[in-house]
Enzyme design. Sequence first.
Site, PDB file in Angstrom:
ATOM      1  N   GLU A 118      58.666 -45.057  15.385  1.00  0.00           N
ATOM      2  CA  GLU A 118      58.542 -45.649  16.722  1.00  0.00           C
ATOM      3  C   GLU A 118      59.218 -47.000  16.776  1.00  0.00           C
ATOM      4  O   GLU A 118      59.752 -47.409  17.813  1.00  0.00           O
ATOM      5  CB  GLU A 118      57.067 -45.786  17.094  1.00  0.00           C
TER       6      GLU A 118
ATOM      7  N   ARG B 213      57.121 -42.620  24.832  1.00  0.00           N
ATOM      8  CA  ARG B 213      57.853 -43.698  24.148  1.00  0.00           C
ATOM      9  C   ARG B 213      59.354 -43.658  24.455  1.00  0.00           C
ATOM     10  O   ARG B 213      60.193 -43.930  23.590  1.00  0.00           O
ATOM     11  CB  ARG B 213      57.611 -43.645  22.630  1.00  0.00           C
TER      12      ARG B 213
ATOM     13  N   SER C 222      52.025 -49.365  15.820  1.00  0.00           N
ATOM     14  CA  SER C 222      52.130 -48.015  15.265  1.00  0.00           C
ATOM     15  C   SER C 222      53.550 -47.781  14.773  1.00  0.00           C
ATOM     16  O   SER C 222      54.515 -47.929  15.530  1.00  0.00           O
ATOM     17  CB  SER C 222      51.773 -46.971  16.324  1.00  0.00           C
TER      18      SER C 222
END
Length: 309
Positions: free
Chosen positions: A305, A184, A235
């Site tokens: 995130e 990420r 998410s």
Amino acid sequence: MEREDQMDAIQELKESCRREDCPAWEAEPMSRHTTFRIGGPADLFLRPRTARQAAQITALARQMGIPMLFLGRGSNLLVSDEGFRGAVITLEDAVGEGPQTLKDGLVSCPAGVSLTALCRFAAGQGLSGLEFAYGIPGSLGGGVFMNAGAYGGELGQVVGRVRFWDPQGGERTLERADLAFSYRHSWFSEHADCLITEVELTLFPGNPDSITSRMEEHLRARREKQPLDYPSAGSTFKRPARAYASQLIDSCGLKGLRVGGAMVSEKHAGFLINYDHATCADVKALVEQVRRIVLERTGYLLECEIKFV
């Protein structure tokens, strides 16, 4: 810059956009442009028709001291209830002819193209390597920015090079080796003031029917396991070392936990959803409550995130 001066600059930028035939809207609600369906108005919302036009407008905005936000498809974003004080720019309309095959599995694609459309294009060309991304609700540029991934795949695995405009107005290219891809994360994570305009991907030949079958299998899994019937940003938390955020949250009995209109999904604990007209404040409060409880009960400090604006 004082607020009054900033609004004068916004008006000047809007007039420049009008002369350059770039669509622009004042006080555009960001809730219309994020998958969370949350966010107050942006001072100015811009939809340039080409990447070059976007770069020129961005350079002008910077000269005027106007803060900029580059927006993909708004799928990993939580915007303040007060909105964004500055100009938001999206490349959704600056996609030209869309993805193009070059040679030997190389595909060139404008950054504003959706990942789903790109996956369908690749499948139609008999090119494999992007099946994991089918159904990720974002643009290619946004996906590269955060190195989006699923089902064991990440964009960093297939990106060959990225073209972008830097804050000084220069057009640059970085090869995969220089893009610092990790979980990420990419080079752009520390250079958010760069405007990604085009991405080259290195794919490999495959059977179109087999590729499509794998894509549909991933999409079925998403629909079965994820709360796609509610607005969310995907998410909410990154995967911690040697654990899974959703399992930690579930083990703490937090499914269904609510703050205002925000709720921990009862279907997938890793998703915080806009259950009932949630505000940004609702989501932030729920995020902090989940992080606190998980830390107290498991020792894991969850890292978000999603990006807060």
